[in-house]
Design an enzyme around this catalytic site. Sequence first.
Site, PDB file in Angstrom:
ATOM      1  N   ARG A  63      17.756 -20.816 -36.718  1.00 58.49           N
ATOM      2  CA  ARG A  63      18.904 -20.181 -35.830  1.00 58.49           C
ATOM      3  C   ARG A  63      19.354 -18.844 -36.267  1.00 58.49           C
ATOM      4  O   ARG A  63      19.428 -17.995 -35.398  1.00 58.49           O
ATOM      5  CB  ARG A  63      20.114 -21.028 -35.595  1.00 58.49           C
ATOM      6  CG  ARG A  63      21.283 -20.313 -34.920  1.00 58.49           C
ATOM      7  CD  ARG A  63      22.394 -21.153 -34.222  1.00 58.49           C
ATOM      8  NE  ARG A  63      22.734 -22.360 -35.054  1.00 58.49           N
ATOM      9  CZ  ARG A  63      23.555 -22.417 -36.218  1.00 58.49           C
ATOM     10  NH1 ARG A  63      24.250 -21.211 -36.344  1.00 58.49           N
ATOM     11  NH2 ARG A  63      23.793 -23.460 -36.794  1.00 58.49           N
TER      12      ARG A  63
ATOM     13  N   TYR B 234      20.726  -9.247  -9.971  1.00 57.56           N
ATOM     14  CA  TYR B 234      19.981 -10.290 -10.129  1.00 57.56           C
ATOM     15  C   TYR B 234      20.984 -11.553  -9.945  1.00 57.56           C
ATOM     16  O   TYR B 234      22.137 -11.729 -10.615  1.00 57.56           O
ATOM     17  CB  TYR B 234      19.431 -10.703 -11.643  1.00 57.56           C
ATOM     18  CG  TYR B 234      18.735 -12.082 -11.804  1.00 57.56           C
ATOM     19  CD1 TYR B 234      17.606 -12.551 -11.111  1.00 57.56           C
ATOM     20  CD2 TYR B 234      19.439 -13.166 -12.611  1.00 57.56           C
ATOM     21  CE1 TYR B 234      17.129 -13.870 -11.242  1.00 57.56           C
ATOM     22  CE2 TYR B 234      18.903 -14.343 -13.007  1.00 57.56           C
ATOM     23  CZ  TYR B 234      17.654 -14.668 -12.137  1.00 57.56           C
ATOM     24  OH  TYR B 234      17.124 -15.957 -12.458  1.00 57.56           O
TER      25      TYR B 234
ATOM     26  N   ASP C 286      19.209  -3.585 -17.239  1.00 59.76           N
ATOM     27  CA  ASP C 286      18.310  -4.667 -17.321  1.00 59.76           C
ATOM     28  C   ASP C 286      16.958  -4.314 -16.980  1.00 59.76           C
ATOM     29  O   ASP C 286      16.735  -3.449 -15.716  1.00 59.76           O
ATOM     30  CB  ASP C 286      18.891  -5.753 -16.415  1.00 59.76           C
ATOM     31  CG  ASP C 286      17.998  -6.998 -16.103  1.00 59.76           C
ATOM     32  OD1 ASP C 286      16.623  -7.004 -16.320  1.00 59.76           O
ATOM     33  OD2 ASP C 286      18.327  -8.219 -15.849  1.00 59.76           O
TER      34      ASP C 286
ATOM     35  N   LYS D 288       9.605 -13.098 -17.353  1.00 63.05           N
ATOM     36  CA  LYS D 288       8.804 -12.475 -16.450  1.00 63.05           C
ATOM     37  C   LYS D 288       7.589 -11.612 -17.083  1.00 63.05           C
ATOM     38  O   LYS D 288       6.719 -12.230 -17.370  1.00 63.05           O
ATOM     39  CB  LYS D 288       9.886 -11.284 -15.671  1.00 63.05           C
ATOM     40  CG  LYS D 288      11.005 -12.229 -15.371  1.00 63.05           C
ATOM     41  CD  LYS D 288      11.017 -13.205 -14.418  1.00 63.05           C
ATOM     42  CE  LYS D 288      12.178 -14.055 -14.261  1.00 63.05           C
ATOM     43  NZ  LYS D 288      13.456 -13.521 -14.105  1.00 63.05           N
TER      44      LYS D 288
HETATM   45  C1  LIG Z   1      14.842 -13.571 -14.019  1.00 61.37           C
HETATM   46  C2  LIG Z   1      15.778 -12.582 -14.546  1.00 61.37           C
HETATM   47  C3  LIG Z   1      16.739 -12.666 -15.170  1.00 61.37           C
HETATM   48  C4  LIG Z   1      17.054 -14.129 -15.960  1.00 61.37           C
HETATM   49  O1  LIG Z   1      16.335 -14.507 -16.700  1.00 61.37           O
HETATM   50  P1  LIG Z   1      15.826 -15.828 -17.248  1.00 61.37           P
HETATM   51  O2  LIG Z   1      14.743 -15.647 -18.038  1.00 61.37           O
HETATM   52  O3  LIG Z   1      15.402 -16.782 -15.824  1.00 61.37           O
HETATM   53  O4  LIG Z   1      17.015 -16.659 -17.540  1.00 61.37           O
HETATM   54  C5  LIG Z   1      17.760 -11.771 -15.438  1.00 61.37           C
HETATM   55  N1  LIG Z   1      17.569 -10.306 -14.834  1.00 61.37           N
HETATM   56  C6  LIG Z   1      16.450 -10.229 -13.869  1.00 61.37           C
HETATM   57  C7  LIG Z   1      16.282  -8.915 -13.349  1.00 61.37           C
HETATM   58  C8  LIG Z   1      15.580 -11.292 -13.776  1.00 61.37           C
HETATM   59  O5  LIG Z   1      14.520 -10.883 -12.778  1.00 61.37           O
END
Ligand SMILES: *Cc1c(COP(=O)(O)O)cnc(C)c1O
Length: 379
Positions: free
Chosen positions: A46, A98, A170, A195
């Site tokens: 962890r 998001y 982000d 992603k």
């Molecule tokens: C998908 C996404 C998230 C969240 O990520 P997860 O891996 O699905 O928890 C946060 N910000 C953006 C811009 C995203 O496309």
Amino acid sequence: MEFDTLCIHGNDTRYDSSGAISVPIFQSATFAHPGVGLSTGYDYSRLQNPTREHLEKTVARLENGIDAMAFSTGMAAISALMEIFHPGDHIIASDDLYGGSHRLFSHISGKNGLSFDYVDISDTAKVASLIRAETKAVFVETPTNPMMNVTDIAAVSELCRKNSLLLIVDNTFLTPYFQNPLDLGADVVVHSGTKYLGGHNDTLAGFLVVSDAALSERLRFIYKTTGACLSPFDSWLMIRGIKTLAVRMERQQENAARIARWLCAHKKIRKVYYVGLPSHPQYEISKKQTTGFGAMISFETDSEKTALELLERVKLIRYAESLGGVESLITYPMLQTHADIPKEEREAKGINERLLRLSVGLESTADLIADLDQALETD
Ligand SMILES: *Cc1c(COP(=O)(O)O)cnc(C)c1O
């Protein structure tokens, strides 16, 4: 070292005397102490795990940060980040955020005493007008999802610095290959590694990257305490995905640019939102702060019927949530990511029943265009 090389070799791949080229998966929950009060540097997975550490050091270097923490999902990363705030703190966030982040802020962080204002962050005067004594941070997504609004990170960073606010960006949509928010003045970079970083629609992951030692220490404490760390196997999948990040981003962008132009010329398409089109309202800002435009496109069809038919008819392009992988995916923001947002608010942003969002993958452009073309045909 150049970006492409860093993607492949990461921090250092010379792990042991075996000469293994691929970083081993240290599938171990715990590690033996060499003596009383001694540690190999690894105690319990962890806190630290050698496979995850290789990934974290690689991502930190790609983002020009000093530390990166790998989480089980992007949402786990953002949830952990919210733990640095205290009841009463106020955060200004992008209004076109998001959906999952919006849900976290409204329903969980809100319950924990944080308050949020959602604005178009590209309007710096508006952001400035919302700053008050309790304001602690600005949370930016750029480009936004699904409307592709771009924020001038350096301009917001200046405002944040003047007011001692933390700037969180982000960077999921553009990745460090096209955009380095820390270099533009951000304090924390967030990623959904699910992603583009992973890139194959097969692994969930999230990251926080920072360039300040004190902030890294605070977040590491939260990381080990709250425990949403990335598993050794998923860390390995992310390492493998990142090896091809640079080539994937280039080719996906090339596909996206061609598809965006093709969509612009189609009689059944009313509007195309792609940051790489010179007609995009913040095209000049993008050119100034990024080295590319990415591969996310939103577009508006001529009618709800056309949008629904397209979703039913696409064959190669799959109708699925998520983005950034080698497979092209299309979504219906109104029904998915933005289903919880009141109709009027949603429509004011341009998210109507005609809007679709396409994540352009790595297939041949000709095949993707042929698929869209047959899906848009009149019967
Ligand atoms: C998908 C996404 C998230 C969240 O990520 P997860 O891996 O699905 O928890 C946060 N910000 C953006 C811009 C995203 O496309």
